[in-house]
Design an enzyme around this catalytic site. Structure first.
Site, PDB file in Angstrom:
ATOM      1  N   LEU A 283      26.010  19.934   7.430  1.00 46.83           N
ATOM      2  CA  LEU A 283      25.998  20.947   6.384  1.00 46.83           C
ATOM      3  C   LEU A 283      24.573  21.478   6.277  1.00 46.83           C
ATOM      4  O   LEU A 283      23.609  20.750   6.509  1.00 46.83           O
ATOM      5  CB  LEU A 283      26.423  20.343   5.030  1.00 46.83           C
ATOM      6  CG  LEU A 283      27.839  19.778   4.936  1.00 46.83           C
ATOM      7  CD1 LEU A 283      28.050  19.131   3.568  1.00 46.83           C
ATOM      8  CD2 LEU A 283      28.885  20.849   5.168  1.00 46.83           C
ATOM      9  N   ASP A 284      24.438  22.751   5.924  1.00 46.36           N
ATOM     10  CA  ASP A 284      23.106  23.318   5.740  1.00 46.36           C
ATOM     11  C   ASP A 284      22.380  22.586   4.604  1.00 46.36           C
ATOM     12  O   ASP A 284      23.005  21.975   3.734  1.00 46.36           O
ATOM     13  CB  ASP A 284      23.201  24.807   5.409  1.00 46.36           C
ATOM     14  CG  ASP A 284      23.787  25.611   6.562  1.00 46.36           C
ATOM     15  OD1 ASP A 284      23.624  25.196   7.714  1.00 46.36           O
ATOM     16  OD2 ASP A 284      24.424  26.644   6.287  1.00 46.36           O
ATOM     17  N   LYS A 285      21.070  22.673   4.620  1.00 45.05           N
ATOM     18  CA  LYS A 285      20.237  21.964   3.650  1.00 45.05           C
ATOM     19  C   LYS A 285      20.727  22.154   2.216  1.00 45.05           C
ATOM     20  O   LYS A 285      20.802  21.205   1.442  1.00 45.05           O
ATOM     21  CB  LYS A 285      18.788  22.446   3.769  1.00 45.05           C
ATOM     22  CG  LYS A 285      17.834  21.853   2.746  1.00 45.05           C
ATOM     23  CD  LYS A 285      16.424  22.402   2.924  1.00 45.05           C
ATOM     24  CE  LYS A 285      15.476  21.834   1.880  1.00 45.05           C
ATOM     25  NZ  LYS A 285      14.091  22.347   2.036  1.00 45.05           N
TER      26      LYS A 285
END
Length: 319
Positions: free
Chosen positions: A137-139
């Site tokens: 997942l993105d940050k």
């Protein structure tokens, strides 16, 4: 280094297959690419002899595998970082990732990542590719992620991901009022000019996103999104491509859209929403050992709940 030692015999029904094809069927816990590497390195012998991946088998040959897998994560340090683990057994674990936490170490984030936390929680993950992380997942995207705890489980989950047998659903708040749900089938690749961004480009990889409306507000929509593929920034890119960028997205969000005569509370909420309003809310995977479909759901984080409540209040006051 992690030692792999296996013995088998090529069944007669596999006669005339390529060696790498036959081995992929004999040892389904290892990818064909990895087996080919071992063949080329002389770590797999057929009747005591080195062969090439493309060589044909006759059936009846003995196979000896004496290979090693590099502990690819030894350069990453284990760090005592809290993880919200919602499920764990001997084969896998599922965690609920918070915002502002990077999944893999990289430029600018050498440590303090999910991977560092996983190595602390389960040191044996150092022997697995990416410490068992199957998807990321993105940050600043929150929500559910699955992690394999054994090499066999990792192989099965990666195959399940490629076969689109893992269901991932997200909820998001986007700019613009959608008339209905739908699907986006547009290839995604590197932006031709801004190389740190992704974009819908003809030369990109196939990407399919399905979405449906949960609630419409005056100038925003709360949506449920299901991924059919898993390209980098897929939901963010596809939504922006359809001119429904995700609220708070610093890369693809575009111009802020404010309802007319918006309250001070709504203005404050929209202007200071500090991340993309995107949450991985549901995850379903076939268990690597049993094949049973297991499913988990995560509640929306507080910041997204607050955003939806403020948008709903704005809608009611306007009506």
């Amino acid at each position: 280094m992690h030692k792999i030692q296996l013995n088998a015999q090529i069944p007669q029904e596999m006669a005339d297959l390529r060696l790498d094809q036959a081995l992929a069927r004999l040892f389904p816990d290892y990818s064909r690419a990895r087996l080919s590497q071992w063949i080329k390195a002389g770590e797999i012998l057929l009747d005591g002899q080195s062969r090439r991946p493309r060589d044909r088998v006759l059936g009846g040959e003995s196979v000896v595998v004496d290979a090693t897998i590099e502990d690819v994560n030894l350069s990453s340090v284990a760090q005592d970082i809290d993880l919200d683990i919602v499920y764990e057994d001997d084969a896998l674990l599922v965690l609920n990732k918070p915002s502002n936490l990077v999944v893999h170490p990289g430029a600018g984030n050498r440590d303090g990542t999910v991977l560092n936390a996983l190595l602390n929680h389960c040191p044996d993950l150092a022997t697995l590719p990416r410490a068992g992380i199957v998807h990321r997942l993105d940050k600043n995207t929150t929500g559910l992620m699955v992690v394999a705890k054994t090499l066999e489980a990792h192989h099965h989950l990666v195959d399940a991901m490629q076969a689109r047998e893992i269901r991932r659903e997200y909820e998001a708040v986007v700019h613009g009022v959608m008339t209905a749900g739908g699907s986006i089938d547009e290839p995604i690749g590197r932006h031709p000019v801004e190389r740190k961004r992704m974009a819908v480009v003809a030369s990109g990889k196939p990407a399919v996103t399905h979405y449906r409306v949960l609630k419409r507000f005056r100038m925003h929509t709360w949506v449920r999104v299901r991924l059919e593929t898993g390209r980098t920034h897929q939901i963010r890119v596809h939504m922006a491509h359809r001119r429904y960028p995700i609220v708070g997205d610093p890369v693809y969000g575009g111009r802020m859209r404010m309802p007319p005569n918006a309250s001070a509370e709504l203005r404050e909420c929209l202007q200071h929403f500090s991340r993309q309003a995107l949450h991985a809310i549901q995850l379903a995977v076939p268990h690597p050992n049993t094949g049973e479909i297991m499913e988990w759901t995560s509640v929306l984080p507080e910041d997204m709940q607050q955003l939806i409540n403020v948008l709903d209040q704005d809608l009611q006051e306007a009506e």
